[in-house]
Write an enzyme that holds these catalytic residues in place. Structure first.
Site, mmCIF file in Angstrom:
data_model
loop_
_atom_site.group_PDB
_atom_site.id
_atom_site.type_symbol
_atom_site.label_atom_id
_atom_site.label_comp_id
_atom_site.label_asym_id
_atom_site.label_seq_id
_atom_site.Cartn_x
_atom_site.Cartn_y
_atom_site.Cartn_z
ATOM 1 N N LYS A 60 0.840 -1.202 0.000
ATOM 2 C CA LYS A 60 0.000 0.000 0.000
ATOM 3 C C LYS A 60 0.876 1.254 0.000
ATOM 4 O O LYS A 60 0.599 2.217 -0.721
ATOM 5 C CB LYS A 60 -0.932 -0.002 1.212
ATOM 6 C CG LYS A 60 -1.874 1.181 1.244
ATOM 7 C CD LYS A 60 -2.830 1.091 2.428
ATOM 8 C CE LYS A 60 -3.776 2.282 2.443
ATOM 9 N NZ LYS A 60 -4.706 2.228 3.581
ATOM 10 N N ASN A 71 -1.622 13.763 -0.162
ATOM 11 C CA ASN A 71 -0.764 12.617 -0.455
ATOM 12 C C ASN A 71 0.558 13.121 -1.019
ATOM 13 O O ASN A 71 0.613 14.159 -1.668
ATOM 14 C CB ASN A 71 -1.423 11.672 -1.466
ATOM 15 C CG ASN A 71 -0.697 10.349 -1.544
ATOM 16 O OD1 ASN A 71 -0.722 9.567 -0.605
ATOM 17 N ND2 ASN A 71 -0.028 10.092 -2.653
ATOM 18 N N THR A 72 1.613 12.355 -0.765
ATOM 19 C CA THR A 72 2.945 12.701 -1.267
ATOM 20 C C THR A 72 3.496 11.550 -2.084
ATOM 21 O O THR A 72 3.438 10.394 -1.650
ATOM 22 C CB THR A 72 3.902 13.005 -0.099
ATOM 23 O OG1 THR A 72 3.353 14.075 0.680
ATOM 24 C CG2 THR A 72 5.284 13.394 -0.600
ATOM 25 N N PRO A 106 -7.456 13.643 1.066
ATOM 26 C CA PRO A 106 -7.152 15.080 1.110
ATOM 27 C C PRO A 106 -5.705 15.458 0.811
ATOM 28 O O PRO A 106 -5.451 16.482 0.192
ATOM 29 C CB PRO A 106 -7.528 15.495 2.533
ATOM 30 C CG PRO A 106 -7.823 14.255 3.283
ATOM 31 C CD PRO A 106 -7.931 13.121 2.331
ATOM 32 N N HIS A 159 4.283 3.599 6.038
ATOM 33 C CA HIS A 159 3.475 4.816 6.216
ATOM 34 C C HIS A 159 4.345 6.038 5.926
ATOM 35 O O HIS A 159 5.484 6.111 6.378
ATOM 36 C CB HIS A 159 2.948 4.874 7.656
ATOM 37 C CG HIS A 159 2.317 6.179 8.020
ATOM 38 N ND1 HIS A 159 1.088 6.577 7.538
ATOM 39 C CD2 HIS A 159 2.750 7.188 8.818
ATOM 40 C CE1 HIS A 159 0.803 7.783 8.036
ATOM 41 N NE2 HIS A 159 1.796 8.168 8.811
ATOM 42 N N HIS A 195 2.642 6.010 -2.527
ATOM 43 C CA HIS A 195 3.697 7.022 -2.372
ATOM 44 C C HIS A 195 4.889 6.913 -3.320
ATOM 45 O O HIS A 195 5.648 7.867 -3.418
ATOM 46 C CB HIS A 195 4.205 7.022 -0.927
ATOM 47 C CG HIS A 195 3.117 7.299 0.059
ATOM 48 N ND1 HIS A 195 2.478 8.518 0.144
ATOM 49 C CD2 HIS A 195 2.526 6.498 0.976
ATOM 50 C CE1 HIS A 195 1.547 8.457 1.083
ATOM 51 N NE2 HIS A 195 1.555 7.242 1.597
ATOM 52 N N ARG A 254 -2.483 18.152 -2.808
ATOM 53 C CA ARG A 254 -3.452 18.616 -1.803
ATOM 54 C C ARG A 254 -4.776 18.918 -2.490
ATOM 55 O O ARG A 254 -4.805 19.600 -3.523
ATOM 56 C CB ARG A 254 -2.941 19.867 -1.094
ATOM 57 C CG ARG A 254 -1.703 19.568 -0.281
ATOM 58 C CD ARG A 254 -1.282 20.694 0.625
ATOM 59 N NE ARG A 254 -0.106 20.267 1.365
ATOM 60 C CZ ARG A 254 -0.140 19.642 2.545
ATOM 61 N NH1 ARG A 254 -1.284 19.381 3.109
ATOM 62 N NH2 ARG A 254 0.979 19.289 3.145
ATOM 63 N N LYS A 256 4.323 11.348 14.090
ATOM 64 C CA LYS A 256 3.304 12.330 14.482
ATOM 65 C C LYS A 256 2.329 11.759 15.508
ATOM 66 O O LYS A 256 1.845 12.478 16.368
ATOM 67 C CB LYS A 256 2.507 12.797 13.256
ATOM 68 C CG LYS A 256 3.248 13.722 12.335
ATOM 69 C CD LYS A 256 2.322 14.083 11.173
ATOM 70 C CE LYS A 256 3.011 14.918 10.133
ATOM 71 N NZ LYS A 256 2.140 15.168 8.976
#
EC number: 4.6.1.18
Length: 156
Positions: A35, A72-73, A70, A147, A40, A113, A94
């Site tokens: 995923k 993603n990189t 909303p 992640h 990514h 974004r 985080k």
């Protein structure tokens, strides 16, 4: 006689169905590492000034199904370089978890974004290219990114 043979096969049939019920949910299920790569990694795509890059990639990578993701990189570096981040500077994620790592060098990324007023199913994204250190959470054996936590500017 035929009924007896059918009844004799019943336990075997039940066993096969139980095994399939156990195995089937894991078949075709994407691992966290897979995923991460789908959401990514874009090693082949060089960051360009194409303003529709995010719209195209977010749709192509299934991040606009049922809702608009909303933020993603995408990382434009070889997968092995991103996997190596798991053995670089350890930082706190985080969410407070201790399994995040910061890249020792800047990497080429594209931030996507969701634009103000954009609503599903018409997901529209703002595309911006950057060079930043990335922070990823890692787990598993082999220890790999699962992640994307953040990107940060060079602190020098």
């Amino acid at each position: 006689m035929a009924l007896e043979k059918s009844l004799a096969l019943l336990p075997l049939l039940v066993l096969v169905l139980l095994v399939l019920g156990w195995v089937q949910p894991s078949l075709g299920k994407e691992s966290r590492a897979q995923k991460f790569q789908r959401q990514h990694m874009d090693s082949d795509g060089s960051p360009s000034s194409n303003p529709t890059y995010c719209n195209n990639m977010m749709r192509r990578r299934n991040m606009t199904q049922g809702r608009c993701k909303p933020v993603n990189t995408f990382v434009h570096e070889p997968l092995v370089d991103v996997q190596d981040v798991c053995f670089q500077e350890k930082v706190t994620c985080k969410n407070g978890q201790p399994n995040c790592y910061k890249s020792s060098s800047s990497m080429r990324i594209t931030d996507c974004r969701l634009t103000n007023g954009s609503r599903y199913p018409n997901c529209a994204y703002r595309t911006s290219q950057k060079e930043r250190h990335i922070i990823v959470a890692c787990e598993g054996n082999p220890y790999v990114p699962v992640h994307f936590d953040a990107s940060v500017e060079d602190s020098t």
